[in-house]
Design an enzyme around this catalytic site. Structure first.
Site, short mmCIF file in Angstrom:
data_model
loop_
_atom_site.label_atom_id
_atom_site.label_comp_id
_atom_site.label_asym_id
_atom_site.label_seq_id
_atom_site.Cartn_x
_atom_site.Cartn_y
_atom_site.Cartn_z
N CYS A 1 18.72 -13.18 -46.44
CA CYS A 1 18.11 -14.28 -47.21
C CYS A 1 18.07 -13.95 -48.71
O CYS A 1 17.47 -12.95 -49.12
CB CYS A 1 16.70 -14.55 -46.70
SG CYS A 1 15.84 -15.78 -47.70
N VAL B 1 11.04 -17.63 -44.70
CA VAL B 1 10.83 -16.35 -45.38
C VAL B 1 11.27 -16.53 -46.84
O VAL B 1 12.09 -17.41 -47.11
CB VAL B 1 11.64 -15.21 -44.71
CG1 VAL B 1 11.09 -14.89 -43.36
CG2 VAL B 1 13.12 -15.53 -44.65
N SER C 1 9.20 -17.78 -52.56
CA SER C 1 9.67 -16.59 -53.29
C SER C 1 9.28 -16.61 -54.77
O SER C 1 8.88 -15.57 -55.32
CB SER C 1 11.18 -16.45 -53.15
OG SER C 1 11.85 -17.56 -53.71
N1 LIG Z 1 11.87 -22.29 -51.30
C1 LIG Z 1 11.85 -21.17 -50.41
C2 LIG Z 1 13.17 -21.09 -49.69
C3 LIG Z 1 13.18 -19.98 -48.65
C4 LIG Z 1 14.25 -20.21 -47.59
O1 LIG Z 1 14.99 -21.22 -47.60
N2 LIG Z 1 14.32 -19.28 -46.63
C5 LIG Z 1 15.23 -19.47 -45.52
C6 LIG Z 1 16.05 -18.21 -45.25
S1 LIG Z 1 17.10 -17.80 -46.58
C7 LIG Z 1 14.41 -19.71 -44.26
O2 LIG Z 1 13.42 -19.07 -44.03
N3 LIG Z 1 14.85 -20.65 -43.42
C8 LIG Z 1 14.22 -20.92 -42.17
C9 LIG Z 1 14.12 -22.37 -41.86
O3 LIG Z 1 14.44 -23.19 -42.73
O4 LIG Z 1 13.73 -22.68 -40.74
C10 LIG Z 1 11.56 -19.89 -51.19
O5 LIG Z 1 11.95 -19.82 -52.36
O6 LIG Z 1 10.91 -18.98 -50.65
#
Ligand SMILES: N[C@@H](CCC(=O)N[C@@H](CS)C(=O)NCC(=O)O)C(=O)O
Length: 219
Positions: A11, A51, A64
């Site tokens: 990620c 995450v 994040s």
């Molecule tokens: N806006 C979020 C984006 C985080 C994100 O997209 N994480 C993805 C992995 S890279 C995730 O956890 N996806 C799981 C899902 O959407 O179910 C941040 O900046 O933390």
């Protein structure tokens, strides 16, 4: 204070938090989960089911950009510029970087050639805009590494990796971005921000997604 970063190995949003933790030499534990089968305890503490999540003792932070700002505040000196306008502008470009993460992934999993080309063009347009924003370097703000660099190192690492499999020419006529990418990829915190098997995991994920780009990542 005990910090635990709930993570996923490929990620880019997690990676920007790891880079910040390493730059700031903050002790932390990292706990990788399988996003395809997220554990119940994770879904309970992650409002978006995404995450990274940072556990700070018995409290939880998500998103994040927010996690990184928190880490920056608890461990001065700040990795943001001090000028309020410049700081706000950096935050805006960090947001732009988040969108590049999303566009990069969407391009790599686009189902067919038409969808791929569309995503490719959108990404190229954004990369050209980013190029215009860069100065003399070596970092986004000049001589000093800052949080905006931490945000772009993950997508720039992935562009470098995928272009070793297929020359997408995403950075054609983008000399500043190319130099910035090289500087960031040689930085210790960036090199240590992913697991050793990152390349295998990342290319397998593209292949397994079965989109148009998968053809360039066959075993
Ligand atoms: N806006 C979020 C984006 C985080 C994100 O997209 N994480 C993805 C992995 S890279 C995730 O956890 N996806 C799981 C899902 O959407 O179910 C941040 O900046 O933390």
């Amino acid at each position: 204070m005990h910090l635990e970063l709930i993570s996923f190995k490929i990620c880019p949003f997690v990676q920007r938090a790891v880079i910040t933790l390493l730059e700031k030499k903050i002790d932390f534990d990292i706990n990788y989960i399988d996003l395809k089968h997220p554990p119940d305890w994770f879904l309970e503490i992650s409002p978006f089911g995404k995450v990274p999540v940072l556990r700070v003792d018995d409290k939880v932070l998500f998103e994040s950009a927010i996690i990184v700002e928190y880490l920056d505040e608890i461990s001065p000196p700040s990795l943001h510029p001090s000028d309020p306008f410049r700081k706000a502008e950096n935050r805006a470009w960090i947001e732009f970087g988040s969108n590049i993460n999303v566009e990069q992934y969407s391009m790599l999993i686009a189902k067919d050639q038409t969808a791929f080309e569309e995503k490719f063009q959108a990404l190229r347009k954004d990369l050209q805009r980013l190029e215009q924003q860069l100065g003399a370097g070596p970092y986004f703000n000049g001589e000093q590494f800052s949080l905006v660099d931490a945000a772009y190192a993950p997508p720039l690492m992935r562009f470098n990796l995928i272009e070793r499999y297929y020359d997408f020419k995403l950075f054609e006529n983008c000399p500043k971005s190319t130099a910035w990418q090289k500087t960031l990829l040689s930085r210790e915190s960036v090199q240590h921000s992913v697991v050793q098997e990152f390349e295998t995991l990342f290319t397998s994920a593209i292949r397994d997604a079965g989109g148009y780009a998968a053809q360039w990542f066959l075993e």
